[in-house]
Write an enzyme that holds these catalytic residues in place. Structure first.
Site, PDB file in Angstrom:
ATOM      1  N   GLY A  46     -28.077  -3.694   4.067  1.00 54.75           N
ATOM      2  CA  GLY A  46     -26.843  -4.332   3.640  1.00 54.75           C
ATOM      3  C   GLY A  46     -26.083  -3.531   2.609  1.00 54.75           C
ATOM      4  O   GLY A  46     -24.934  -3.855   2.283  1.00 54.75           O
ATOM      5  N   LYS A  47     -26.680  -2.476   2.086  1.00 52.87           N
ATOM      6  CA  LYS A  47     -26.006  -1.632   1.103  1.00 52.87           C
ATOM      7  C   LYS A  47     -24.786  -0.943   1.702  1.00 52.87           C
ATOM      8  O   LYS A  47     -23.915  -0.466   0.971  1.00 52.87           O
ATOM      9  CB  LYS A  47     -26.974  -0.595   0.541  1.00 52.87           C
ATOM     10  CG  LYS A  47     -28.131  -1.180  -0.250  1.00 52.87           C
ATOM     11  CD  LYS A  47     -27.680  -1.904  -1.501  1.00 52.87           C
ATOM     12  CE  LYS A  47     -28.857  -2.373  -2.345  1.00 52.87           C
ATOM     13  NZ  LYS A  47     -28.426  -3.097  -3.559  1.00 52.87           N
ATOM     14  N   ASP A  48     -24.717  -0.879   3.039  1.00 52.28           N
ATOM     15  CA  ASP A  48     -23.522  -0.317   3.674  1.00 52.28           C
ATOM     16  C   ASP A  48     -22.278  -1.071   3.243  1.00 52.28           C
ATOM     17  O   ASP A  48     -21.222  -0.477   3.011  1.00 52.28           O
ATOM     18  CB  ASP A  48     -23.648  -0.403   5.200  1.00 52.28           C
ATOM     19  CG  ASP A  48     -24.511   0.695   5.782  1.00 52.28           C
ATOM     20  OD1 ASP A  48     -24.542   1.792   5.206  1.00 52.28           O
ATOM     21  OD2 ASP A  48     -25.167   0.449   6.806  1.00 52.28           O
TER      22      ASP A  48
END
Length: 356
Positions: A46-48
């Site tokens: 989810g860091k994208d």
């Protein structure tokens, strides 16, 4: 056609991750346990989402960041697309494959000993100094992304991930997850609370992190921070990318919307990871395993047929040299589930768990 916004293939794939029911686990606990598969973003986490938002919030041809790996991988991927240089500073308590991925993506990496944020050699502080130094040299404008304090991180989860989850599951009773920068739980948790105040938001915290006591008692403190016991370089947990000894700007924007906290120990995470692989077919990393342990504990406190959601942050392939390495697990004084029949503690007293 001219009215269509053109984005890179990488950016187009960010978000809209599926919500998946853990069928075996749900049947066992008598509640519906769902996981939002943030591991299916193009960079594997989810860091994208946050990396894209934070990169857009700052300009510069050289991107510098201190990260446990996942944000760096997302940034390096975005930098490749835009032709920007990327420098990443990592703590030395992360799986080595993360560094290899970063270097394969063209990032320049530096590894430093893990330390408290007050230590000038903490990986975030080193990254900040590198950006300052690069700007002093003046050859290219450097930008320090500052994922812990850059509130574009919170904003993207409040404005995008939270609404996305709400569309997928409007009847959820609890949202449960750990905190790295604090942006995800703060952004999603605050959005959900504002949509429906009865939704429980619960923080999962690993050993050595101060956030459990911050939520439960109002003071950010962990036993490992006692003056007589404080080590210059701390390795309190095998979980990567989660746990904090402070309240970041991102977490501060949602901390008042978190109802309670749960402490999850390393052995519980190891056991759950192996159980999930055997019973749900999911190969997960350390923080994801902790999230699921927390979700089960919360589920068992709620009425039957309640709905609980947590996050699968990343998959097991980024954890092969540590979390999924038998020798490493044994070196931490933990037990390897493959050596004996182990059932995660949070479900071992439930009738039928031993038969799975």
């Amino acid at each position: 056609m001219n009215d269509i916004a053109i984005v890179s293939a990488y950016e187009a794939l960010i978000g809209n991750t599926p919500l998946v029911k853990l069928s075996t686990l749900s049947r066992l606990v008598g509640r519906s346990v769902y996981v939002k598969m943030e591991s299916l973003n193009p960079g594997g986490t989810g860091k994208d989402r946050a990396a894209l938002a934070m990169r857009r919030s700052k300009t510069g041809g050289l991107v510098v960041e201190g990260t446990s790996g996942s944000t760096g991988i997302a940034l390096a991927s975005l930098c490749q697309r835009r032709g920007h240089a990327c420098v990443v500073v990592l703590p030395d308590d992360q799986a080595s494959e993360k560094q290899r991925i970063l270097e394969a993506l063209g990032a320049e990496t530096y590894v430093v000993s893990n330390a408290a944020i007050a230590n000038p050699n903490h990986y975030v502080n080193v990254a900040r100094r590198l950006a300052v130094r690069a700007n002093e040299l003046g050859t290219v404008r450097a930008v320090f992304i500052d994922q812990f304090e850059n509130v574009s991180n919170f904003d993207t989860h409040y404005e995008q991930t939270g609404p996305e989850l709400w569309r997928q599951c409007k009847n959820l009773d609890a949202f449960v997850m750990s905190s790295g920068t604090g942006g995800t739980i703060a952004g999603i948790g605050r959005f959900l609370k504002e949509k429906h105040v009865s939704v429980k938001v619960v923080l999962v915290d690993p050993p050595g992190s101060a956030l459990y006591h911050k939520i439960q008692h109002g003071v950010a403190f962990a036993n490992q921070q006692r003056e007589r016991e404080l080590k210059r370089h701390r390795y309190d947990t095998l979980a990567e990318g989660i746990g904090l000894d402070r309240v970041t700007n991102n977490l501060a924007l949602g901390v008042d919307f978190i109802d309670s906290a749960i402490r999850v120990m390393d052995q519980e995470a190891v056991d759950m990871a192996h159980w999930l692989l055997a019973n749900e077919g999911l190969w997960v990393g350390s923080s994801s395993a902790m999230n699921v342990v927390g979700a089960v504990r919360v589920a068992l406190q709620l009425p039957s047929k309640s709905t609980i959601v947590t996050i699968i942050c990343d998959a097991g392939q980024r954890h092969v040299t540590r979390f999924w390495n038998r020798d490493f697990i044994l070196s931490r004084g933990l037990e390897w589930p493959g050596d004996c029949e182990r059932i995660p503690g949070c479900i071992q007293n439930i009738e039928g768990s031993a038969a799975l």
